[in-house]
Design an enzyme around this catalytic site. Structure first.
Site, mmCIF file in Angstrom:
data_model
loop_
_atom_site.group_PDB
_atom_site.id
_atom_site.type_symbol
_atom_site.label_atom_id
_atom_site.label_comp_id
_atom_site.label_asym_id
_atom_site.label_seq_id
_atom_site.Cartn_x
_atom_site.Cartn_y
_atom_site.Cartn_z
ATOM 1 N N ARG A 152 7.429 11.811 -69.044
ATOM 2 C CA ARG A 152 8.823 12.160 -68.754
ATOM 3 C C ARG A 152 9.025 12.881 -67.433
ATOM 4 N NH1 ARG A 152 8.357 13.148 -74.469
ATOM 5 N NH2 ARG A 152 8.925 11.176 -75.456
ATOM 6 N N GLY A 213 2.350 15.053 -83.581
ATOM 7 C CA GLY A 213 2.686 15.673 -84.857
ATOM 8 C C GLY A 213 2.468 14.796 -86.072
ATOM 9 N N ASP A 325 11.361 14.688 -91.594
ATOM 10 C CA ASP A 325 10.872 14.471 -90.235
ATOM 11 C C ASP A 325 11.927 14.861 -89.206
ATOM 12 O OD1 ASP A 325 9.108 13.776 -88.206
ATOM 13 O OD2 ASP A 325 9.651 11.666 -88.228
#
Length: 592
Positions: A152, A213, A325
């Site tokens: 990014r 994660g 989530d």
């Protein structure tokens, strides 16, 4: 080549490049980026000098040559083809999600594999000056990357470009020559750790978050001294046994060791209090919250950290014992508002759980919250005093919010809204300080979740998921851009889009720009969100646009090339995107 030899080769190369730069330190130049440069980023009208344009992540350019009256004349000025479209591991292709950095007529952009491109824009078009290829092993890194071949962006420091790679390295590149000066390993891909976020540079430090994660990692935020190339501090987001917060993991098999809490979006910084603000992702395993009884701190939280030490000042958790989530990795947008009792110092965050929050950024106190998605069924709402879900019961170890839709081992399949991609994902929001409007890129979605009991004390291999179930059968997914008046905490406008917002927005005094995953770049009226202009790039957009000036002329730029995880997991909810092909192009626009 085996993992062992790859790892050993990396260690040798890292040691060699670090020794090289210490022996041959580059000379300083007049356009070095300093802490003062970064602190004044919001008043530097021509440049886009850090990830959020300023350290508060406003993503607001005060340039107004392109405005409501003439935006209809906005045209492509030039394009430049970049690389990084090749795939690796489980991913068929790379994509572009980066925010280019602009300094004095030069652009620094990245592709998904972490290659850095320096582009000279001073002649009215783009010329590639150099490309730094970090030589990431595509098959290996792509196999342990959770959610696509993504990078990014970069940061500038001194005469160096600071960047990350998918395989967990930090690299310093000479800004003039493109030569790698030094690099160090920060994340460990052998533990399924990777890095996708742009670094945040403050006070001669680069701050790094970690991704992974869904793979049973234990999340952290780390600070690197850019002078010595050594780690200053590392703060884990999932506390070890006996540390503050560990009492919120009430299992008997050390669930926190694989507890998630990744930090895969770039944070923000308040120099007045020397505080970093960083979002933390979901606990692991994702959907089997009975595996990890308790609130599971510091997952799904915003952390306020002392920048010099990494010590926690305060935290705010949005979805305790998360079963959906609903990462809370979104950027904290730092806003100051005048008030009768003195200035309000806000931290704003629009989270995957579908709510936008305002916190007091000195204390972490909840101030207000509102839903910004059309469909939200996992809770009846927020407690107006605490901001916690109305059903939250601190006496319970396993939270059942709306029982009909909370995935549990007894309720194995449920339909949640927003879906597991969230009401807002990593895509950055923007803030107009004159209008006091905050613009949120929205994913309007629902999807089914299947719950599956996760194994206790798992022996995870690199790239092996640790999720306790997963998303299935997404219904039709659309999007919108929401405008929130931060003085009232009310939603004041919304622009509906055919497809979800996967790239983020930029604000100028009269306009909002956003890219669409079908390739359309749009301009909206900043007050009404009426669509005023559009251009079809022909390549899917999931990078945020930016605005800057070169030689006194304003431009809009965006990286085009759809990547990420969408086409692997959520394409059934957006069948209109099946025809979108990989691409890797920089588009730059201006008015005559």
């Amino acid at each position: 080549m085996t993992h062992f030899f790859r790892r050993r080769l990396r260690q040798i190369l890292l040691a060699a490049t670090s020794a090289l730069v210490l022996a041959h330190a580059p000379a300083r130049a007049g356009n070095d980026v300093t802490q003062e440069t970064l602190l004044k980023a919001d008043s530097d009208t021509s440049n886009w000098i850090t990830y959020g344009r300023d350290l508060s992540a406003h993503r607001y350019s005060p340039l107004n040559q392109i405005n409501r009256a003439n935006v209809k004349n906005l045209k492509v000025t030039w394009t430049l083809q970049l690389g990084g479209v090749e795939g690796g591991g489980i991913w068929s292709h790379g994509g572009l999600e980066g925010t280019p950095i602009i300094q004095d007529g030069f652009m620094y952009a990245t592709d998904g594999w972490g290659s850095v491109y320096k582009i000279d824009m001073q002649k009215g078009h783009g010329e590639l000056v150099w490309k730094m290829d970090p030589k990431t092993d595509h098959d290996w890194a792509g196999a342990v990357a959770c959610c696509g071949v993504d990078n990014r962006g970069v940061a500038l420091w001194g005469d160096q470009v600071i960047s990350h790679t998918l395989d967990g390295r930090m690299i310093a590149t000479n800004k003039e020559t493109g030569e790698i000066l030094w690099q160090r390993q920060i994340a460990d891909p052998d533990k399924s750790e990777s890095i996708t976020a742009a670094p945040l540079v403050i006070k001669d430090m680069a701050i790094t978050g970690v991704a992974g994660g869904e793979y049973g990692v234990r999340g952290w935020i780390a600070a690197t001294d850019l002078n010595t190339h050594k780690e200053i501090w590392r703060t884990y987001t999932i506390p070890a046994k006996g540390e503050p917060g560990s009492e919120t993991w009430k299992d008997s098999y050390n669930a926190a060791a694989n507890g998630g809490g990744a930090t895969w979006v770039t944070g923000t910084y308040d120099p007045q209090t020397n505080t970093l603000f960083w979002g933390v992702g979901n606990p692991g395993p994702d959907w089997d919250h009975e595996f990890r009884p308790g609130d599971n701190l510091y997952s799904d939280s915003t952390l306020a950290l002392d920048a010099d030490t990494g010590k926690l000042k305060w935290h705010y958790q949005y979805t305790p014992n998360d079963a959906f989530d609903y990462d809370a990795v979104s950027e904290s947008v730092l806003v100051d508002l005048p008030g009768n009792g003195g200035k309000q110092r806000l931290s704003l965050a629009a989270q995957r759980n579908g709510f936008a929050y305002a916190l007091d950024r000195d204390t972490g106190k909840f101030l207000w919250g509102l839903p910004f998605v059309k469909q939200l069924n996992w809770t009846k709402g927020l407690d107006p005093n605490t901001g916690k879900p109305l059903e939250y019961d601190p006496k319970l170890d396993v939270q059942i919010y709306q029982a009909a839709v909370t995935p549990t081992r007894a309720n194995a399949v449920s339909l949640i809204c927003p879906g597991s991609m969230g009401g807002k994902n990593w895509t950055p929001s923007a803030y107009n300080p004159d209008l006091k409007l905050w613009y949120i890129p929205v994913i309007e979605s629902c999807n089914r979740i299947s719950n599956k009991e996760a194994p206790k004390n798992p022996k995870l291999k690199p790239g092996e998921g640790f999720t306790g179930g997963g998303p299935t059968d997404p219904v039709k997914i659309t999007g919108s851009i929401a405008a929130v008046d931060v003085t009232t905490g009310k939603l004041v406008a919304k622009h509906e889009t055919e497809f979800p917002q996967l790239g983020g927005v930029v604000a100028t005094p009269e306009l909002i720009f956003a890219g669409q995953p079908d390739g359309e770049l749009i301009a909206l009226d900043a007050k009404s969100l009426e669509k005023l202009w559009s251009f079809q790039t022909g390549a899917g957009l999931n990078a945020p646009p930016i605005s800057f000036a070169v030689n006194g002329k304003q431009y809009i730029a965006i990286l085009a090339g759809l990547g990420g995880a969408w086409d692997k997991w959520y394409i059934d909810g957006t069948p209109g995107l099946r025809k979108i092909q990989p691409g890797s192009t920089l588009y730059v626009f201006s008015v005559d």
